[in-house]
Write a protein that holds these residues in place. Structure first.
Motif, PDB file in Angstrom:
ATOM      1  N   THR A   1       0.827  -1.209   0.000  1.00  9.74           N
ATOM      2  CA  THR A   1       0.000   0.000   0.000  1.00  9.74           C
ATOM      3  C   THR A   1       0.859   1.255   0.000  1.00  9.74           C
ATOM      4  OG1 THR A   1      -1.819  -1.096   1.148  1.00  9.74           O
ATOM      5  CG2 THR A   1      -1.754   1.297   1.271  1.00  9.74           C
TER       6      THR A   1
ATOM      7  N   ASN B   1       0.778   3.901  -2.933  1.00 11.74           N
ATOM      8  CA  ASN B   1       0.448   5.303  -2.652  1.00 11.74           C
ATOM      9  C   ASN B   1       1.527   6.237  -3.190  1.00 11.74           C
ATOM     10  OD1 ASN B   1      -1.848   4.428  -1.353  1.00 11.74           O
ATOM     11  ND2 ASN B   1      -1.169   4.956   0.707  1.00 11.74           N
TER      12      ASN B   1
ATOM     13  N   SER C   1       1.239   6.735  -6.726  1.00 14.34           N
ATOM     14  CA  SER C   1      -0.035   7.325  -7.129  1.00 14.34           C
ATOM     15  C   SER C   1      -0.023   8.851  -7.116  1.00 14.34           C
ATOM     16  CB  SER C   1      -1.164   6.824  -6.216  1.00 14.34           C
ATOM     17  OG  SER C   1      -1.388   5.436  -6.399  1.00 14.34           O
TER      18      SER C   1
ATOM     19  N   THR D   1      -7.729   8.360  -8.877  1.00  5.87           N
ATOM     20  CA  THR D   1      -7.498   8.828  -7.509  1.00  5.87           C
ATOM     21  C   THR D   1      -8.785   8.843  -6.695  1.00  5.87           C
ATOM     22  OG1 THR D   1      -5.614  10.185  -8.202  1.00  5.87           O
ATOM     23  CG2 THR D   1      -6.674  10.772  -6.122  1.00  5.87           C
TER      24      THR D   1
ATOM     25  N   TRP E   1      -7.612   7.585   1.597  1.00  4.35           N
ATOM     26  CA  TRP E   1      -6.292   8.173   1.378  1.00  4.35           C
ATOM     27  C   TRP E   1      -6.298   8.951   0.065  1.00  4.35           C
ATOM     28  CZ3 TRP E   1      -2.566   7.958  -2.463  1.00  4.35           C
ATOM     29  CH2 TRP E   1      -1.340   8.567  -2.146  1.00  4.35           C
TER      30      TRP E   1
ATOM     31  N   PRO F   1      -3.910  11.678  -2.224  1.00  4.83           N
ATOM     32  CA  PRO F   1      -2.513  12.129  -2.317  1.00  4.83           C
ATOM     33  C   PRO F   1      -2.327  13.606  -2.012  1.00  4.83           C
ATOM     34  CG  PRO F   1      -3.437  11.739  -4.495  1.00  4.83           C
ATOM     35  CD  PRO F   1      -4.427  11.216  -3.514  1.00  4.83           C
TER      36      PRO F   1
END
Length: 234
Positions: free
Chosen positions: A42, A46, A49, A164, A181, A183
């Motif tokens: 993860t 992330n 991402s 996203t 979550w 970004p």
């Protein structure tokens, strides 16, 4: 030929900054005391991402390709190939947007101590955007693209926003344990302003990408015409 070294140096610097920041993210995950904070798949997903990271990865690849092309086929070509011109236009647009968004919206956002590598952060958000800006106006053999190429440029950011927003609620935030979550804080509908604020920011950034895309295409066309004019007067 000498300009190929500039592109190669930019690619190497960008790669070093990406690796340094990724190593810090992995290091923080390994030091986490929670299952969600230490879940490396993860954490890495992330990291990859972030629009900044994806744009810089693309910049590293594009600059490296540009350097290799200049050292090989570029020796005998008068203009860069169309596919590379499109790739370069996309990359330049994304990096310019990255630099502007970071320095106007995100530079003063406080992050936990040790989350970022300071020099890497500056390279990814300031130096590499400037490298692409310099490349836009000084790299030789620039090809003119049609204005409609802007729709190719905006395609990826649209896909990234959709990705996203869909993925966000499927992820437990490693740093906070939140059941989502995002970004960037301006994409988080759980913050002040809710979805209305997110929509405003997305529209503003979309308009910015289109404007920068047209700017990059204009610069390429202007450079191409200048070269043609110079040859015509020789």
């Amino acid at each position: 030929m000498g300009y190929a070294f500039f592109r190669a140096a930019g690619a190497l610097l960008g790669l070093a900054a990406i690796i340094a920041q990724m190593a810090r993210s992995v290091q923080n995950a390994l030091a986490s005391s929670t299952d969600y904070g230490s879940h490396l798949p993860t954490v890495i997903a992330n990291f990859l991402s972030f629009f900044t990271i994806q744009s810089n990865v693309l910049a590293v690849v594009t600059l490296a390709i540009g350097a290799v092309w200049a050292w090989t086929k570029g020796r005998d070509e008068d203009t860069e190939p169309r596919w590379f011109a499109i790739l370069l236009a996309c990359t330049t647009t994304y990096m310019l947007v990255t630099g502007v968004v970071y320095n106007t919206l995100l530079r003063n956002v406080e992050l936990p101590q040790g989350v970022t590598v300071p020099w890497s952060n500056e390279v990814l958000h300031v130096v590499i955007p400037l490298v692409l800006l310099v490349d836009l106006f000084f790299a030789p053999k620039r090809r003119a693209l049609p204005w409609r190429a802007v729709w190719i440029i905006v395609a990826y950011p649209i896909v990234w926003v959709l990705y996203t927003l869909v993925r966000a609620n499927l992820i437990i935030a490693p740093a906070t344990g939140n059941a989502w979550w995002y970004p960037y804080p301006f994409l988080d509908p759980n913050g002040p302003g809710g979805f209305g604020s997110v929509v405003v920011y997305v529209i503003a950034i979309a308009v910015g990408i289109i404007v920068f895309g047209f700017f990059v295409i204009w610069a390429g066309r202007w450079r191409h015409e200048r070269v043609k004019a110079e040859f015509a007067t020789m």
